[in-house]
Design an enzyme around this catalytic site. Structure first.
Site, mmCIF file in Angstrom:
data_model
loop_
_atom_site.group_PDB
_atom_site.id
_atom_site.type_symbol
_atom_site.label_atom_id
_atom_site.label_comp_id
_atom_site.label_asym_id
_atom_site.label_seq_id
_atom_site.Cartn_x
_atom_site.Cartn_y
_atom_site.Cartn_z
ATOM 1 N N ASN A 7 0.880 -1.161 0.000
ATOM 2 C CA ASN A 7 0.000 0.000 0.000
ATOM 3 C C ASN A 7 0.921 1.214 0.000
ATOM 4 O O ASN A 7 1.468 1.593 1.031
ATOM 5 C CB ASN A 7 -0.903 -0.040 1.233
ATOM 6 C CG ASN A 7 -1.915 1.090 1.235
ATOM 7 O OD1 ASN A 7 -1.863 1.984 0.390
ATOM 8 N ND2 ASN A 7 -2.829 1.044 2.183
ATOM 9 N N LYS A 14 3.471 0.744 3.006
ATOM 10 C CA LYS A 14 3.152 -0.369 3.910
ATOM 11 C C LYS A 14 3.344 -1.667 3.153
ATOM 12 O O LYS A 14 2.844 -1.812 2.033
ATOM 13 C CB LYS A 14 1.714 -0.258 4.411
ATOM 14 C CG LYS A 14 1.494 0.953 5.275
ATOM 15 C CD LYS A 14 0.112 0.944 5.912
ATOM 16 C CE LYS A 14 -0.123 2.242 6.640
ATOM 17 N NZ LYS A 14 -1.274 2.996 6.179
ATOM 18 N N ARG A 64 -2.439 -2.119 -3.599
ATOM 19 C CA ARG A 64 -3.692 -1.388 -3.422
ATOM 20 C C ARG A 64 -3.646 -0.163 -4.330
ATOM 21 O O ARG A 64 -2.715 0.637 -4.242
ATOM 22 C CB ARG A 64 -3.830 -0.947 -1.970
ATOM 23 C CG ARG A 64 -5.026 -0.069 -1.788
ATOM 24 C CD ARG A 64 -5.139 0.433 -0.383
ATOM 25 N NE ARG A 64 -6.346 1.229 -0.263
ATOM 26 C CZ ARG A 64 -6.413 2.391 0.372
ATOM 27 N NH1 ARG A 64 -5.355 2.878 0.976
ATOM 28 N NH2 ARG A 64 -7.534 3.053 0.426
ATOM 29 N N HIS A 153 -13.232 2.090 -0.417
ATOM 30 C CA HIS A 153 -13.205 1.038 0.616
ATOM 31 C C HIS A 153 -13.715 -0.293 0.066
ATOM 32 O O HIS A 153 -14.159 -1.147 0.828
ATOM 33 C CB HIS A 153 -14.102 1.403 1.822
ATOM 34 C CG HIS A 153 -13.519 2.411 2.766
ATOM 35 N ND1 HIS A 153 -14.306 3.220 3.539
ATOM 36 C CD2 HIS A 153 -12.248 2.712 3.079
ATOM 37 C CE1 HIS A 153 -13.545 3.994 4.285
ATOM 38 N NE2 HIS A 153 -12.282 3.706 4.017
ATOM 39 N N LEU A 182 -16.255 1.737 9.595
ATOM 40 C CA LEU A 182 -16.168 2.956 10.411
ATOM 41 C C LEU A 182 -14.769 3.092 10.997
ATOM 42 O O LEU A 182 -14.478 2.575 12.072
ATOM 43 C CB LEU A 182 -17.208 2.911 11.538
ATOM 44 C CG LEU A 182 -18.662 2.627 11.138
ATOM 45 C CD1 LEU A 182 -19.549 2.519 12.375
ATOM 46 C CD2 LEU A 182 -19.187 3.713 10.199
ATOM 47 N N GLY A 183 -13.892 3.722 10.251
ATOM 48 C CA GLY A 183 -12.546 4.003 10.748
ATOM 49 C C GLY A 183 -12.349 5.497 10.725
ATOM 50 O O GLY A 183 -13.324 6.258 10.797
ATOM 51 N N ARG A 214 -13.083 14.322 7.885
ATOM 52 C CA ARG A 214 -13.847 14.707 6.685
ATOM 53 C C ARG A 214 -15.312 14.938 7.044
ATOM 54 O O ARG A 214 -15.869 14.214 7.863
ATOM 55 C CB ARG A 214 -13.786 13.602 5.627
ATOM 56 C CG ARG A 214 -12.408 13.358 5.073
ATOM 57 C CD ARG A 214 -12.467 12.332 3.940
ATOM 58 N NE ARG A 214 -11.176 11.699 3.798
ATOM 59 C CZ ARG A 214 -11.007 10.397 3.640
ATOM 60 N NH1 ARG A 214 -12.033 9.586 3.586
ATOM 61 N NH2 ARG A 214 -9.799 9.908 3.517
ATOM 62 N N ILE A 301 -13.497 2.003 14.610
ATOM 63 C CA ILE A 301 -14.618 2.374 15.491
ATOM 64 C C ILE A 301 -15.635 1.230 15.555
ATOM 65 O O ILE A 301 -16.047 0.803 16.637
ATOM 66 C CB ILE A 301 -15.302 3.669 14.987
ATOM 67 C CG1 ILE A 301 -14.291 4.825 14.940
ATOM 68 C CG2 ILE A 301 -16.493 4.022 15.862
ATOM 69 C CD1 ILE A 301 -14.766 6.046 14.162
ATOM 70 N N GLY A 302 -16.006 0.708 14.388
ATOM 71 C CA GLY A 302 -17.033 -0.340 14.331
ATOM 72 C C GLY A 302 -16.615 -1.610 15.056
ATOM 73 O O GLY A 302 -17.440 -2.298 15.659
ATOM 74 N N GLU A 330 -8.046 -5.792 4.780
ATOM 75 C CA GLU A 330 -7.926 -5.428 3.375
ATOM 76 C C GLU A 330 -6.752 -6.147 2.709
ATOM 77 O O GLU A 330 -6.823 -6.527 1.544
ATOM 78 C CB GLU A 330 -7.803 -3.905 3.242
ATOM 79 C CG GLU A 330 -9.125 -3.216 3.560
ATOM 80 C CD GLU A 330 -9.022 -1.730 3.824
ATOM 81 O OE1 GLU A 330 -8.620 -1.364 4.947
ATOM 82 O OE2 GLU A 330 -9.339 -0.939 2.937
HETATM 83 P P1 AMP Z 1 -9.028 2.839 11.367
HETATM 84 O O1 AMP Z 1 -8.942 4.005 10.426
HETATM 85 O O2 AMP Z 1 -9.936 1.746 10.878
HETATM 86 O O3 AMP Z 1 -7.698 2.342 11.816
HETATM 87 O O4 AMP Z 1 -9.752 3.396 12.687
HETATM 88 C C1 AMP Z 1 -9.107 4.326 13.510
HETATM 89 C C2 AMP Z 1 -10.100 4.916 14.478
HETATM 90 O O5 AMP Z 1 -10.767 3.876 15.224
HETATM 91 C C3 AMP Z 1 -9.456 5.761 15.549
HETATM 92 O O6 AMP Z 1 -9.247 7.077 15.102
HETATM 93 C C4 AMP Z 1 -10.496 5.718 16.650
HETATM 94 O O7 AMP Z 1 -11.422 6.749 16.426
HETATM 95 C C5 AMP Z 1 -11.182 4.395 16.461
HETATM 96 N N1 AMP Z 1 -10.861 3.418 17.534
HETATM 97 C C6 AMP Z 1 -9.804 2.583 17.618
HETATM 98 N N2 AMP Z 1 -9.855 1.858 18.748
HETATM 99 C C7 AMP Z 1 -10.985 2.238 19.396
HETATM 100 C C8 AMP Z 1 -11.618 1.858 20.635
HETATM 101 N N3 AMP Z 1 -11.111 0.925 21.432
HETATM 102 N N4 AMP Z 1 -12.775 2.476 20.962
HETATM 103 C C9 AMP Z 1 -13.317 3.428 20.145
HETATM 104 N N5 AMP Z 1 -12.774 3.807 18.985
HETATM 105 C C10 AMP Z 1 -11.627 3.230 18.617
#
Ligand code: AMP
Length: 344
Positions: A7, A14, A64, A153, A182-183, A214, A301-302, A330
């Site tokens: 990536n 990466k 990617r 995504h 949800l990231g 965003r 987040i999810g 991914e």
């Molecule tokens: P990603 O882009 O998929 O790596 O997601 C990153 C985001 O996930 C971070 O900015 C946080 O907002 C959220 N996140 C990661 N760990 C947790 C957690 N234990 N509880 C709530 N949100 C989290």
């Protein structure tokens, strides 16, 4: 058999190496600060050279690539024509495709005999019909300038579909789900009979859900107002909408972990705005799908925030629907795509 996944971003690369038979991750390295001032890594070539890997042992490299435009509806072997086509798509994704291409070119120079495969973030959404992907703009904006919804995504939504179908005990082609990635970047996807029929990101990854930095959906006239009345330049507007908005813009932090610990009004409000947007998309997609086997939560987040998941599902209508939590992967999806392409 060993397959590498790369990536390549503008200032980072990466790299993951998988043993396919054992489905084992052999190497996971990230090179940061490429080309930045005072960095010891001046370009992508040096980044590849700095990896602790022997390219002679690798059977294929999957890359990617963020934007496949309308041309790439599936993963492909990379040849000169594909390289040219990815370069042609740079105007649609200036930050991403150029950097992705850099990674491809460097591996080609460094290890010219290894088959390379491009896996596009947009390809999973190639099944969107015109009524889903066209904006209500003058039609020539699409015909002449390819302005349409592409969706992103896709590698993650495709992985979540495979996993969810297995968990539900259904064939992929019979599976109807709403996937929520949800990231820090976030998107929703309506999947009907195993195909993406709608998704929240659009011409760029800016549209849709409220994200870390965003804004997601806004009235487009706000941007015109910023430019005409507030004298914000196009570059500044881009920066505001992509990097200074979302949760960060609303409450000063884009990390849900931190925001959940806070007790102040702006933190709570930021989460409420994010949650409401997620529910609006779920509601819309339930109507499009008619039958929903499950709502799938994924991304940082999810996967991790039970509070967010519960808040989304805490609704009279949604309570009747099954929810699943799936850790997205991914890179593994890219390995699987590479295997499919190698079989051809
Ligand atoms: P990603 O882009 O998929 O790596 O997601 C990153 C985001 O996930 C971070 O900015 C946080 O907002 C959220 N996140 C990661 N760990 C947790 C957690 N234990 N509880 C709530 N949100 C989290």
């Amino acid at each position: 058999m060993k397959i590498a996944v790369i990536n390549s971003g503008s200032s980072s690369l990466k790299f993951k190496l998988f043993d396919v038979q054992r489905m084992q991750l052999l190497l996971d390295e990230t090179v940061d600060h490429i080309g930045e001032q005072n960095s010891s890594v001046h370009n992508h070539h040096e980044a590849i050279e700095s990896l602790h890997v022997n390219f002679n042992e690798i059977d294929a490299v999957g890359h990617r690539v963020v934007h496949g435009g309308e041309r790439f509806v599936d993963s492909v072997f990379i040849d000169d024509a594909v390289i040219e086509a990815i370069a042609d798509l740079i105007p649609l994704a200036p930050l991403h495709n150029g950097a992705n291409l850099e990674g491809i070119k460097v591996v080609r120079q460094y290890a010219p005999n290894i088959p390379q495969i491009a896996v596009f973030d947009t390809a999973f959404h190639a099944t969107l019909k015109k009524e889903a992907f066209l904006y209500a703009l003058p039609y020539e904006m699409y015909e002449k300038y390819q302005i349409r919804r592409y969706g992103f995504h896709g590698t993650s939504h495709a992985y979540l579909l495979q996993k969810a179908a297995a968990m539900l005990g259904k064939n992929v082609q019979d599976t109807n789900i709403i996937t929520l990635h949800l990231g820090n970047g976030a998107s929703a996807c309506a999947i009907k009979k195993g195909k993406s029929i709608d998704t929240s990101m659009g011409f760029t990854p800016l549209e849709g859900l409220v994200m870390g930095t965003r804004c997601g959906d806004i009235d487009p006239a706000i941007v015109l107002y910023m430019q005409k009345v507030l004298h914000v330049s196009a570059t500044e507007a881009d920066e505001i909408l992509n990097k200074k908005s979302g949760l960060l813009g609303l409450c000063g932090d884009n990390d849900v972990r931190n925001i959940e610990q806070r007790s102040d009004e702006s933190g709570k409000l930021a989460l409420d705005i994010m949650l409401r947007r997620i529910q609006k998309y779920i509601g819309a997609y339930m109507v499009l799908l008619e039958d929903v086997d499950a709502i799938v939560f994924s991304g940082g987040i999810g996967e991790n925030s039970q509070r967010v998941r519960e808040a989304v599902m805490n609704n009279k209508i949604l309570k009747k629907i099954k929810s699943l939590v799936i850790k997205t992967d991914e890179e593994l999806q890219i390995v699987n795509e590479c295997l499919e392409v190698l079989k051809r």
